[in-house]
Design a protein around this motif. Structure first.
Motif, PDB file in Angstrom:
ATOM      1  N   SER A 130       0.830  -1.211   0.000  1.00  0.00           N
ATOM      2  CA  SER A 130       0.000   0.000   0.000  1.00  0.00           C
ATOM      3  C   SER A 130       0.860   1.255   0.000  1.00  0.00           C
ATOM      4  N   LEU A 131       1.839   1.301   0.877  1.00  0.00           N
ATOM      5  CA  LEU A 131       2.670   2.500   1.007  1.00  0.00           C
ATOM      6  C   LEU A 131       3.453   2.793  -0.261  1.00  0.00           C
ATOM      7  N   ARG A 132       3.841   1.765  -1.001  1.00  0.00           N
ATOM      8  CA  ARG A 132       4.517   1.993  -2.280  1.00  0.00           C
ATOM      9  C   ARG A 132       3.607   2.759  -3.236  1.00  0.00           C
ATOM     10  N   ALA A 133       2.326   2.392  -3.242  1.00  0.00           N
ATOM     11  CA  ALA A 133       1.381   3.080  -4.123  1.00  0.00           C
ATOM     12  C   ALA A 133       1.170   4.528  -3.692  1.00  0.00           C
ATOM     13  N   PHE A 134       1.015   4.760  -2.396  1.00  0.00           N
ATOM     14  CA  PHE A 134       0.770   6.122  -1.916  1.00  0.00           C
ATOM     15  C   PHE A 134       1.986   7.018  -2.121  1.00  0.00           C
ATOM     16  N   ALA A 135       3.167   6.474  -1.917  1.00  0.00           N
ATOM     17  CA  ALA A 135       4.374   7.281  -2.079  1.00  0.00           C
ATOM     18  C   ALA A 135       4.583   7.711  -3.527  1.00  0.00           C
ATOM     19  N   ARG A 136       4.067   6.951  -4.470  1.00  0.00           N
ATOM     20  CA  ARG A 136       4.191   7.338  -5.881  1.00  0.00           C
ATOM     21  C   ARG A 136       3.475   8.653  -6.152  1.00  0.00           C
ATOM     22  N   LYS A 137       2.393   8.920  -5.431  1.00  0.00           N
ATOM     23  CA  LYS A 137       1.666  10.176  -5.640  1.00  0.00           C
ATOM     24  C   LYS A 137       2.078  11.259  -4.656  1.00  0.00           C
ATOM     25  N   PHE A 138       2.222  10.891  -3.385  1.00  0.00           N
ATOM     26  CA  PHE A 138       2.401  11.901  -2.341  1.00  0.00           C
ATOM     27  C   PHE A 138       3.840  12.053  -1.863  1.00  0.00           C
ATOM     28  N   GLY A 139       4.740  11.169  -2.314  1.00  0.00           N
ATOM     29  CA  GLY A 139       6.052  11.128  -1.704  1.00  0.00           C
ATOM     30  C   GLY A 139       5.946  10.470  -0.340  1.00  0.00           C
ATOM     31  N   PRO A 166       7.081  -4.683   7.911  1.00  0.00           N
ATOM     32  CA  PRO A 166       6.738  -3.796   6.791  1.00  0.00           C
ATOM     33  C   PRO A 166       7.185  -2.359   6.958  1.00  0.00           C
ATOM     34  N   PHE A 167       7.219  -1.864   8.184  1.00  0.00           N
ATOM     35  CA  PHE A 167       7.515  -0.442   8.336  1.00  0.00           C
ATOM     36  C   PHE A 167       9.019  -0.163   8.330  1.00  0.00           C
ATOM     37  N   ARG A 168       9.826  -1.130   8.697  1.00  0.00           N
ATOM     38  CA  ARG A 168      11.269  -0.958   8.496  1.00  0.00           C
ATOM     39  C   ARG A 168      11.586  -0.927   6.996  1.00  0.00           C
ATOM     40  N   ARG A 169      10.981  -1.872   6.257  1.00  0.00           N
ATOM     41  CA  ARG A 169      11.209  -1.880   4.810  1.00  0.00           C
ATOM     42  C   ARG A 169      10.701  -0.566   4.188  1.00  0.00           C
ATOM     43  N   ALA A 170       9.565  -0.073   4.660  1.00  0.00           N
ATOM     44  CA  ALA A 170       9.000   1.154   4.106  1.00  0.00           C
ATOM     45  C   ALA A 170       9.920   2.354   4.373  1.00  0.00           C
ATOM     46  N   VAL A 171      10.526   2.399   5.558  1.00  0.00           N
ATOM     47  CA  VAL A 171      11.484   3.469   5.859  1.00  0.00           C
ATOM     48  C   VAL A 171      12.692   3.350   4.943  1.00  0.00           C
ATOM     49  N   GLU A 172      13.206   2.141   4.781  1.00  0.00           N
ATOM     50  CA  GLU A 172      14.371   1.925   3.919  1.00  0.00           C
ATOM     51  C   GLU A 172      14.090   2.332   2.474  1.00  0.00           C
ATOM     52  N   GLU A 173      12.847   2.157   2.040  1.00  0.00           N
ATOM     53  CA  GLU A 173      12.475   2.502   0.665  1.00  0.00           C
ATOM     54  C   GLU A 173      12.070   3.968   0.517  1.00  0.00           C
ATOM     55  N   GLY A 174      12.087   4.719   1.617  1.00  0.00           N
ATOM     56  CA  GLY A 174      11.750   6.139   1.549  1.00  0.00           C
ATOM     57  C   GLY A 174      10.276   6.413   1.366  1.00  0.00           C
ATOM     58  N   LEU A 175       9.426   5.523   1.879  1.00  0.00           N
ATOM     59  CA  LEU A 175       7.979   5.657   1.708  1.00  0.00           C
ATOM     60  C   LEU A 175       7.315   6.410   2.848  1.00  0.00           C
ATOM     61  N   ILE A 176       7.990   6.502   3.994  1.00  0.00           N
ATOM     62  CA  ILE A 176       7.422   7.095   5.207  1.00  0.00           C
ATOM     63  C   ILE A 176       8.266   8.277   5.652  1.00  0.00           C
ATOM     64  N   ASP A 177       7.609   9.351   6.012  1.00  0.00           N
ATOM     65  CA  ASP A 177       8.254  10.494   6.651  1.00  0.00           C
ATOM     66  C   ASP A 177       8.181  10.255   8.160  1.00  0.00           C
ATOM     67  N   THR A 178       9.211   9.648   8.708  1.00  0.00           N
ATOM     68  CA  THR A 178       9.154   9.253  10.119  1.00  0.00           C
ATOM     69  C   THR A 178       9.128  10.451  11.059  1.00  0.00           C
ATOM     70  N   SER A 179       9.612  11.603  10.604  1.00  0.00           N
ATOM     71  CA  SER A 179       9.610  12.781  11.477  1.00  0.00           C
ATOM     72  C   SER A 179       8.196  13.281  11.758  1.00  0.00           C
ATOM     73  N   HIS A 180       7.224  12.783  10.990  1.00  0.00           N
ATOM     74  CA  HIS A 180       5.827  13.151  11.217  1.00  0.00           C
ATOM     75  C   HIS A 180       4.965  11.918  11.476  1.00  0.00           C
ATOM     76  N   SER A 181       5.589  10.828  11.892  1.00  0.00           N
ATOM     77  CA  SER A 181       4.871   9.561  12.068  1.00  0.00           C
ATOM     78  C   SER A 181       4.840   9.148  13.532  1.00  0.00           C
ATOM     79  N   ILE A 182       3.807   8.383  13.886  1.00  0.00           N
ATOM     80  CA  ILE A 182       3.645   7.971  15.275  1.00  0.00           C
ATOM     81  C   ILE A 182       3.040   6.576  15.332  1.00  0.00           C
ATOM     82  N   GLN A 183       3.517   5.780  16.286  1.00  0.00           N
ATOM     83  CA  GLN A 183       2.984   4.455  16.564  1.00  0.00           C
ATOM     84  C   GLN A 183       2.343   4.484  17.949  1.00  0.00           C
TER      85      GLN A 183
END
Length: 321
Positions: A130-139, A166-183
């Motif tokens: 999912s995150l791969r698809a969203f990052a294609r549009k929104f970064g 999944p979220f470690r891989r997503a960070v490695e792929e540059g799909l998540i802006d961790t500075s604005h993310s929360i768990q």
């Protein structure tokens, strides 16, 4: 313009017809559509109990009790937005990478046409597709992650692509802006302190369940808003975020979680954020007596759809004003 909405259950009995989410029409189109419910029946990434591939149909079955007016959010959903059940993405049970490719292609076709996907899993490994698809549009997007586990392990049983990674891989792929993310909601026994500290090292803010309980829901919602700000945000909701007393049908249950009411209140509190997508994962029908978990899962997705309706209502009011 065509507007899609559910069948009227006061005119058509709920036990009639093909099971779709909320009795929405199953239409493979983006024309005149604001949101689309999409199933991803994949559970090959699960490490404990399996059967989450049957989660989407289980949630749909429970969702027939939902009605179009949400009194707690005071919104009549289909006066402000149009939605369909887009059916299921064709997964490849033996190949997670081909499944990700299918997800990215199908979801991006929706996102590119300004349709907000409401994704029903499946195990939590699907969030990477999912995150791969969203990052294609929104970064890189902000991630709001409700779960009892951080899912930022580097590997599980030596495998890099599982529902725990999944979220470690997503960070490695540059799909998540961790500075604005929360768990939110992490709890239960761990292999070591690194299970939480690794997420913080990746840049996530982590709010364990003990902290959520101490500060309360209203303060937690304020923290989420402060963290996410005005970034495009993706919500990932693992049903095991909720205590197994309220959501027993899941693969890796953890006690001492929030009630179903508290969980719903947190989702409602995400209003006014720039929400671009949502997934709900890890519903396991074989461990769900009386459709307790499915009913909650359907309700959580319903609240997210209500937030989409509120977004369209605010836009309409702004245009008219």
């Amino acid at each position: 313009m065509v507007r899609y909405k559910p069948k009227d259950s006061s005119q058509s009995p709920r036990f009639c017809g093909v099971r779709t989410f909320m009795r929405l029409e199953q239409v493979l189109t983006t024309d005149g559509v604001d949101f689309a419910v999409v199933g991803v029946p994949f559970d090959t990434g699960a490490s404990n109990r399996t059967g989450q591939r049957y989660g989407p149909q289980h949630i749909r079955n429970a969702s027939v009790l939902l009605r179009p007016y949400n009194p707690d959010q005071d919104i009549h959903i289909f006066e402000y937005c149009s939605g369909v059940d887009y059916g299921d993405i064709d997964v490849v049970p033996f190949n997670i990478h081909k499944t990700y490719d299918n997800m990215e292609r199908e979801l991006f076709s929706l996102i590119a046409n300004d349709v907000t996907p409401i994704i029903l899993g499946g195990d939590h490994s699907i969030s990477l597709g999912s995150l791969r698809a969203f990052a294609r549009k929104f970064g890189p997007v902000a991630l709001i992650h409700f779960d009892s586990h951080g899912d930022t392990w580097d590997s599980y049983f030596g495998e890099k692509y599982t529902h725990g990674t999944p979220f470690r891989r997503a960070v490695e792929e540059g799909l998540i802006d961790t500075s604005h993310s929360i768990q939110i909601g992490m709890r239960g026994p761990l292999y070591g302190p690194e299970d939480i500290n690794d997420a913080r090292a990746l840049g996530f803010e982590v709010m364990p369940m003990s902290e959520l309980r101490a500060i309360g829901g209203e303060q937690a919602i304020r923290r989420i808003h402060q963290r996410v700000g005005n970034r495009p945000a993706y919500v990932s909701f693992d049903i095991d975020f909720v205590d197994p007393a309220y959501a027993p049908g899941t693969g890796t249950p953890e006690v001492c979680g929030p009630t179903s009411y508290e969980a719903i209140q947190l989702v409602r509190g995400l209003d006014k954020l720039q929400l671009v997508g949502f997934d709900l994962v890890e519903v396991l029908p074989s461990h769900d007596p009386g459709e307790i978990t499915a009913g909650l899962a359907a309700a959580v997705a319903y609240e997210m759809i209500s937030l989409i309706a509120w977004k369209h209502r605010r836009k309409q009011v702004h245009q008219e004003g």
